[in-house]
Design a protein around this motif. Structure first.
Motif, PDB file in Angstrom:
ATOM      1  N   SER A 197      22.168  33.094 -26.299  1.00  0.00           N
ATOM      2  CA  SER A 197      23.014  33.711 -25.275  1.00  0.00           C
ATOM      3  C   SER A 197      23.927  32.637 -24.687  1.00  0.00           C
ATOM      4  N   TYR A 215      24.925  35.143 -30.382  1.00  0.00           N
ATOM      5  CA  TYR A 215      24.494  35.982 -31.504  1.00  0.00           C
ATOM      6  C   TYR A 215      24.931  37.436 -31.349  1.00  0.00           C
ATOM      7  N   VAL A 280       8.041  31.906 -43.108  1.00  0.00           N
ATOM      8  CA  VAL A 280       7.327  30.669 -42.788  1.00  0.00           C
ATOM      9  C   VAL A 280       5.933  31.024 -42.262  1.00  0.00           C
ATOM     10  N   GLY A 282       3.442  29.580 -39.746  1.00  0.00           N
ATOM     11  CA  GLY A 282       3.635  28.597 -38.680  1.00  0.00           C
ATOM     12  C   GLY A 282       2.750  27.376 -38.755  1.00  0.00           C
ATOM     13  N   SER A 337      13.971  34.339 -21.335  1.00  0.00           N
ATOM     14  CA  SER A 337      15.032  33.566 -21.973  1.00  0.00           C
ATOM     15  C   SER A 337      14.756  32.076 -21.808  1.00  0.00           C
TER      16      SER A 337
HETATM   17  N1  NAP Z   1       5.892  32.908 -38.900  1.00  0.00           N
HETATM   18  C1  NAP Z   1       5.204  32.314 -37.943  1.00  0.00           C
HETATM   19  O1  NAP Z   1       4.179  31.673 -38.181  1.00  0.00           O
HETATM   20  C2  NAP Z   1       5.704  32.403 -36.529  1.00  0.00           C
HETATM   21  C3  NAP Z   1       5.216  31.536 -35.545  1.00  0.00           C
HETATM   22  C4  NAP Z   1       5.758  31.610 -34.256  1.00  0.00           C
HETATM   23  C5  NAP Z   1       6.741  32.553 -33.991  1.00  0.00           C
HETATM   24  N2  NAP Z   1       7.140  33.403 -34.967  1.00  0.00           N
HETATM   25  C6  NAP Z   1       8.189  34.405 -34.706  1.00  0.00           C
HETATM   26  O2  NAP Z   1       9.359  33.666 -34.393  1.00  0.00           O
HETATM   27  C7  NAP Z   1      10.127  34.376 -33.447  1.00  0.00           C
HETATM   28  C8  NAP Z   1      10.406  33.439 -32.283  1.00  0.00           C
HETATM   29  O3  NAP Z   1       9.177  33.149 -31.623  1.00  0.00           O
HETATM   30  P1  NAP Z   1       9.231  32.271 -30.304  1.00  0.00           P
HETATM   31  O4  NAP Z   1       7.871  32.137 -29.788  1.00  0.00           O
HETATM   32  O5  NAP Z   1      10.040  31.071 -30.577  1.00  0.00           O
HETATM   33  O6  NAP Z   1      10.071  33.270 -29.402  1.00  0.00           O
HETATM   34  P2  NAP Z   1      10.545  33.170 -27.907  1.00  0.00           P
HETATM   35  O7  NAP Z   1      10.608  31.763 -27.450  1.00  0.00           O
HETATM   36  O8  NAP Z   1       9.762  34.131 -27.101  1.00  0.00           O
HETATM   37  O9  NAP Z   1      12.044  33.729 -28.096  1.00  0.00           O
HETATM   38  C9  NAP Z   1      12.782  34.115 -26.987  1.00  0.00           C
HETATM   39  C10 NAP Z   1      14.226  33.795 -27.286  1.00  0.00           C
HETATM   40  O10 NAP Z   1      14.690  34.608 -28.345  1.00  0.00           O
HETATM   41  C11 NAP Z   1      16.082  34.706 -28.227  1.00  0.00           C
HETATM   42  N3  NAP Z   1      16.589  35.956 -28.776  1.00  0.00           N
HETATM   43  C12 NAP Z   1      16.288  37.217 -28.357  1.00  0.00           C
HETATM   44  N4  NAP Z   1      16.979  38.100 -29.110  1.00  0.00           N
HETATM   45  C13 NAP Z   1      17.704  37.381 -30.022  1.00  0.00           C
HETATM   46  C14 NAP Z   1      18.622  37.699 -31.058  1.00  0.00           C
HETATM   47  N5  NAP Z   1      18.933  38.977 -31.332  1.00  0.00           N
HETATM   48  N6  NAP Z   1      19.149  36.701 -31.778  1.00  0.00           N
HETATM   49  C15 NAP Z   1      18.864  35.421 -31.512  1.00  0.00           C
HETATM   50  N7  NAP Z   1      18.004  35.027 -30.531  1.00  0.00           N
HETATM   51  C16 NAP Z   1      17.449  36.014 -29.800  1.00  0.00           C
HETATM   52  C17 NAP Z   1      16.381  34.618 -26.743  1.00  0.00           C
HETATM   53  O11 NAP Z   1      17.466  33.730 -26.667  1.00  0.00           O
HETATM   54  P3  NAP Z   1      18.532  33.830 -25.487  1.00  0.00           P
HETATM   55  O12 NAP Z   1      17.712  33.697 -24.241  1.00  0.00           O
HETATM   56  O13 NAP Z   1      19.449  32.685 -25.733  1.00  0.00           O
HETATM   57  O14 NAP Z   1      19.184  35.184 -25.605  1.00  0.00           O
HETATM   58  C18 NAP Z   1      15.106  34.076 -26.092  1.00  0.00           C
HETATM   59  O15 NAP Z   1      15.334  32.913 -25.364  1.00  0.00           O
HETATM   60  C19 NAP Z   1       9.327  35.614 -33.068  1.00  0.00           C
HETATM   61  O16 NAP Z   1       9.849  36.704 -33.794  1.00  0.00           O
HETATM   62  C20 NAP Z   1       7.920  35.280 -33.503  1.00  0.00           C
HETATM   63  O17 NAP Z   1       7.204  36.435 -33.854  1.00  0.00           O
HETATM   64  C21 NAP Z   1       6.668  33.336 -36.225  1.00  0.00           C
END
Ligand code: NAP
Length: 345
Positions: A197, A215, A280, A282, A337
């Protein structure tokens, strides 16, 4: 005599709410340490496991203790970890309960067993609350950027490696995974383009990103393709449920370099021609020396040398194991956020 321990249990598949009650204190063996927990960070996977049960990680045995991210002090040390840790050390680490299936390895408890190679010392000027945001964020970022079946970038160092003319796209740079991915890629010598954002542009640039795009902007795909012109791609990291599609569209139009997309969530099956993508895992870094490189070396030196910082900002959502369920509900409701919810003990 072993101390008494309590945990926030998930007593059965999809059980709600978590149940706070006694848990066995488990002594460490080999490379393990026991940590008295002072701060726990919450992740989307924690509420997703609770809501989806065996649809997510079918091997999970119940009752169990969820959670991955803890910071605290070392209280007991396994024989092979004795050279690295001493009683009272301030550390942060990645709980391994998801894979080990042992309740003792879940973060949501007072005394957790951690792997020495997935734990980092934290400097005195970094609070437990700030440190707790590190583990799954940095592990997922590193597993996408550096493992052989993902982007396979050069490893990060502290101080950072000299910058080369290769560019990485990190979609969702203000997320927990994204804010770690930006810093790791920069420390490994890559330039970073990211999305977030507009209110987080300064934040992601302070982490080392050179370009930040909204985005939600209708032209975001063509804008980033334009910026990539004349630059060599080192690949992309698509973070979030909706990221893989626009990221694949961008990467398909890149003329030089890698067309691989590491994806934090399941990528679509209909990828544009020439683009490869894989989800990935994690904690994939734990299966190789990468885990120790990130936790024992890079994070520790990076915090001291200040080319790595704890990000995003912690938001304390409560105190005590009883607050964890409310924290997971808040996280599930969305809308946060550049913030990571943390419970203090
Ligand atoms: N595969 C794995 O092992 C693994 C491990 C951990 C997490 N994950 C996945 O990775 C993702 C991120 O996890 P996280 O814990 O890092 O999340 P998080 O910190 O809770 O993510 C929140 C952020 O996502 C951003 N966001 C929301 N909608 C968005 C969009 N349409 N495009 C781009 N950014 C957007 C927001 O950014 P702004 O505030 O700038 O809008 C917000 O600050 C999740 O989907 C989670 O399920 C996967």
């Amino acid at each position: 005599m072993a101390p008494t321990n309590r945990a926030a249990w998930t007593t059965a598949e999809k059980a709600y709410p978590l149940e706070v009650k006694e848990a066995e204190y488990t002594h460490p063996v080999d490379n393990e340490i026991v940590v008295k927990v002072h701060a726990i960070a919450l992740n989307p996977v924690d509420f997703a496991r609770q809501a989806m049960g065996s649809r997510l990680f079918p091997w999970t045995k119940y009752p169990t203790v969820f959670g991955t991210d803890v910071a605290g002090e070392v209280v007991e040390i396994g024989s092979q970890a004795a050279g690295k840790y001493k009683i009272g050390d301030r550390v942060v680490g990645l709980g391994n309960g998801l894979e080990s299936n042992r309740p003792s390895d879940g973060a949501f408890q007072e005394y957790v067993v951690l792997r020495g190679d997935l734990t980092a010392h934290i400097p005195d000027n970094v609070s437990y609350e700030k440190a707790a945001v590190i583990p799954l964020g940095v592990a997922t970022a590193a597993s996408g950027l550096f493992t052989d079946d993902q982007l396979k970038l050069d490893l990060p160092t502290s101080p950072a490696k000299p910058t080369k003319n290769e560019w990485v796209l990190v979609w969702s740079g203000a997320s927990s995974v994204g804010s770690n991915a930006i810093q790791l890629a920069v420390a490994a010598g890559y330039h970073v383009i990211t999305t977030c954002s507009p209110k987080n542009f300064d934040f992601v640039k302070s982490l080392g990103a050179e370009y930040a795009f909204d985005y939600n902007r209708p032209t975001v795909v063509s804008d980033i393709v334009e910026i990539f012109k004349g630059k060599k791609s080192a690949g992309a990291y698509a973070i979030g449920f909706t990221a893989a599609k626009p990221v694949s569209d961008i990467i398909s139009q890149i003329t030089e370099g890698s067309k691989h997309v590491a994806a934090s969530n399941m990528p679509p099956s209909d990828l544009p021609e020439g683009v490869t993508s894989k989800m990935v895992f994690g904690s994939a870094l734990k299966n190789s020396p990468l885990g120790a490189h990130i936790f024992n070396d890079f994070v520790v030196k990076g915090l001291v040398n200040r080319n790595y910082r704890t990000a995003p900002e912690p938001q304390i959502v409560g105190q005590g194991l009883e607050s964890i369920q409310q924290g997971l509900d808040t996280l599930k409701a969305g809308g946060l956020s550049a913030t990571k919810l943390v419970v203090t003990l």
